[in-house]
Design an enzyme around this catalytic site. Structure first.
Site, PDB file in Angstrom:
ATOM      1  N   HIS A  17      36.228  41.173  41.524  1.00  0.00           N
ATOM      2  CA  HIS A  17      36.755  41.668  40.237  1.00  0.00           C
ATOM      3  C   HIS A  17      36.067  42.977  39.912  1.00  0.00           C
ATOM      4  O   HIS A  17      34.998  43.011  39.302  1.00  0.00           O
ATOM      5  CB  HIS A  17      36.519  40.603  39.147  1.00  0.00           C
ATOM      6  CG  HIS A  17      37.132  40.944  37.816  1.00  0.00           C
ATOM      7  ND1 HIS A  17      37.540  39.958  36.929  1.00  0.00           N
ATOM      8  CD2 HIS A  17      37.408  42.122  37.216  1.00  0.00           C
ATOM      9  CE1 HIS A  17      38.034  40.534  35.837  1.00  0.00           C
ATOM     10  NE2 HIS A  17      37.950  41.855  35.983  1.00  0.00           N
ATOM     11  N   HIS A  19      37.307  47.002  38.891  1.00  0.00           N
ATOM     12  CA  HIS A  19      38.328  48.039  38.650  1.00  0.00           C
ATOM     13  C   HIS A  19      37.759  49.335  39.202  1.00  0.00           C
ATOM     14  O   HIS A  19      36.735  49.822  38.698  1.00  0.00           O
ATOM     15  CB  HIS A  19      38.614  48.170  37.161  1.00  0.00           C
ATOM     16  CG  HIS A  19      39.109  46.896  36.540  1.00  0.00           C
ATOM     17  ND1 HIS A  19      40.444  46.621  36.393  1.00  0.00           N
ATOM     18  CD2 HIS A  19      38.441  45.810  36.067  1.00  0.00           C
ATOM     19  CE1 HIS A  19      40.584  45.426  35.838  1.00  0.00           C
ATOM     20  NE2 HIS A  19      39.389  44.908  35.630  1.00  0.00           N
ATOM     21  N   HIS A 197      44.277  38.729  34.752  1.00  0.00           N
ATOM     22  CA  HIS A 197      43.251  38.584  33.723  1.00  0.00           C
ATOM     23  C   HIS A 197      43.823  37.613  32.692  1.00  0.00           C
ATOM     24  O   HIS A 197      44.958  37.799  32.217  1.00  0.00           O
ATOM     25  CB  HIS A 197      42.982  39.914  33.032  1.00  0.00           C
ATOM     26  CG  HIS A 197      42.145  40.880  33.817  1.00  0.00           C
ATOM     27  ND1 HIS A 197      42.444  41.265  35.091  1.00  0.00           N
ATOM     28  CD2 HIS A 197      40.998  41.546  33.469  1.00  0.00           C
ATOM     29  CE1 HIS A 197      41.518  42.131  35.507  1.00  0.00           C
ATOM     30  NE2 HIS A 197      40.629  42.317  34.546  1.00  0.00           N
ATOM     31  N   GLU A 200      40.135  36.132  28.696  1.00  0.00           N
ATOM     32  CA  GLU A 200      39.002  37.034  28.446  1.00  0.00           C
ATOM     33  C   GLU A 200      38.899  37.155  26.925  1.00  0.00           C
ATOM     34  O   GLU A 200      37.989  36.601  26.318  1.00  0.00           O
ATOM     35  CB  GLU A 200      39.242  38.402  29.108  1.00  0.00           C
ATOM     36  CG  GLU A 200      38.115  39.412  28.851  1.00  0.00           C
ATOM     37  CD  GLU A 200      38.426  40.830  29.373  1.00  0.00           C
ATOM     38  OE1 GLU A 200      39.606  41.148  29.610  1.00  0.00           O
ATOM     39  OE2 GLU A 200      37.459  41.622  29.518  1.00  0.00           O
ATOM     40  N   ASP A 278      33.320  44.000  37.170  1.00  0.00           N
ATOM     41  CA  ASP A 278      34.401  44.467  36.292  1.00  0.00           C
ATOM     42  C   ASP A 278      34.471  45.998  36.250  1.00  0.00           C
ATOM     43  O   ASP A 278      35.214  46.591  37.028  1.00  0.00           O
ATOM     44  CB  ASP A 278      34.259  43.859  34.890  1.00  0.00           C
ATOM     45  CG  ASP A 278      35.599  43.678  34.171  1.00  0.00           C
ATOM     46  OD1 ASP A 278      36.647  43.962  34.767  1.00  0.00           O
ATOM     47  OD2 ASP A 278      35.591  43.232  33.005  1.00  0.00           O
ATOM     48  N   ASP A 279      33.710  46.630  35.358  1.00  0.00           N
ATOM     49  CA  ASP A 279      33.701  48.099  35.203  1.00  0.00           C
ATOM     50  C   ASP A 279      32.248  48.558  35.155  1.00  0.00           C
ATOM     51  O   ASP A 279      31.730  48.887  34.087  1.00  0.00           O
ATOM     52  CB  ASP A 279      34.428  48.476  33.908  1.00  0.00           C
ATOM     53  CG  ASP A 279      35.869  48.011  33.909  1.00  0.00           C
ATOM     54  OD1 ASP A 279      36.693  48.648  34.578  1.00  0.00           O
ATOM     55  OD2 ASP A 279      36.153  46.985  33.256  1.00  0.00           O
TER      56      ASP A 279
END
Ligand code: HPA
Ligand code: ZN
Length: 337
Positions: A17, A19, A197, A200, A278-279
């Protein structure tokens, strides 16, 4: 470094996961903006970094979309992806499944083929020069229309052999999986796997919809599924992998503090959880920082960490032989530590 941090540092793992646009570090963002002649509303890297304070997912997304708008040429996407792969390599990531957001680029006039060319050539170099395996997952922006998602799927078809799955990201609330039922049916008919997703910021019902209507092979985040006992039991029984991102949950205030993060509860409930970043350029750390944060806050032991790493390989979009080869590397590491 603590013993546990050292154990995490070398622990073979997969990241499922991530991005790629969320791995754009301020330094690279500034460098790409300069070479593309893009004016930024920040005077310095530090000023930009200081703007990374989010009250929720929507606040984050505004900064994320503004940041990724410096990306224009294939070389930009190459440099972005390469920088991530070098970080991943240093953190014992053996395999990475990477999201990209084509609509965030095509809507600015950047061709789909430019985005895919830059990313995939870095992934090929990552395999050849760094020994990192990878897959690419196309995410539809769920706060745009189903028609826009379908048009994006059509644009992806010539590049089908380079994209393993489609997913859903961006603002979750008010954009349930059901909105994309037809698009995902078409994607499955074209041979794509599916993820989404869900849970969340959105309710547990969105997790159930993603399973029932989109036939997803994994749920991204999914932590709010715990609010529904029957759903939690279903996820455990069906061994649905959940790609959990602890620092993201903290930074977007999905959890109040790391000690309150449900990861340990999820593990103990028999859920197939994995830990991911994630980011990472926005949320304060790459995958090992996520492992360290939950280890320290939740008192995870070696067995928990090994379970998370094993889950990451088992949940990967790889065939049985490929998974066994990666798990053998994990087992060799565990045997000598
Ligand atoms: N959640 C939803 N959409 C996203 C995220 C996220 O954490 N990062 C990039 N798009
Ligand atoms: Zn995400």
């Amino acid at each position: 470094m603590t013993d546990m941090a050292a154990f995490i540092e070398g622990l073979p793992k997969a990241e499922l996961h991530l991005h790629i646009e969320g791995s754009l570090e301020p330094e690279l963002l500034f460098a790409i903006a300069a070479r593309n002649g893009v004016e930024l509303p920040y005077a310095s890297v530090d000023e930009l970094r200081a703007a990374y304070a989010f009250g929720n997912l929507q606040d984050f997304l505004e900064i994320y979309y503004r940041g990724l708008s410096v990306l224009r040429a294939a070389r930009d996407f190459y440099d972005l992806t390469w920088a991530y792969l070098e970080r991943a390599r240093a953190e014992a990531v053996l395999h990475a499944e990477i999201f990209f957001d084509p609509q965030a680029h095509t809507s600015r006039g950047v061709a789909f083929s430019t985005v895919i060319a830059g990313i995939t050539s870095a992934l090929e170099d990552g395999r050849a020069k760094l020994g990192i395996g990878s897959k690419l997952i196309l995410c539809f922006l769920r706060d745009r229309s189903a028609e826009s998602a379908l048009a994006t799927l059509e644009e992806a078809l010539p590049h089908k052999d380079r994209i393993v799955a489609v997913g859903l990201d961006s603002a979750e609330r008010g954009h349930p999986p059901s909105k994309f039922e037809a698009v995902f049916a078409r994607a499955r008919a074209e041979g794509f796997l599916t993820v989404a997703h869900a849970g969340e910021e959105g309710p547990p019902a969105y997790v159930a919809e993603a399973l029932d209507l989109l036939r997803v092979a994994r749920i991204d985040h999914g932590i709010r599924a715990l609010e529904d006992r029957a759903l939690t039991a279903r996820l455990a029984r069906d061994a649905v992998p959940l790609t959990v991102c602890p620092l993201s949950n903290l930074k977007l205030r999905v959890v109040d503090d790391m000690a309150a993060h449900p990861l340990k509860v999820m593990l103990d409930a028999g859920l197939h959880v994995t830990v991911n970043s994630d980011d990472p350029a926005y949320f304060g750390g790459y995958v090992n920082a996520n492992y360290r944060a939950v280890q320290a806050a939740l008192g995870l032991g070696r067995d928990d960490l090994a379970r998370l790493a094993r889950n990451s390989f088992e949940a990967a979009f790889l065939d049985g032989g490929e998974k066994r080869a990666l798990i053998a590397q994990l087992d060799a590491y565990l045997a000598e530590r």
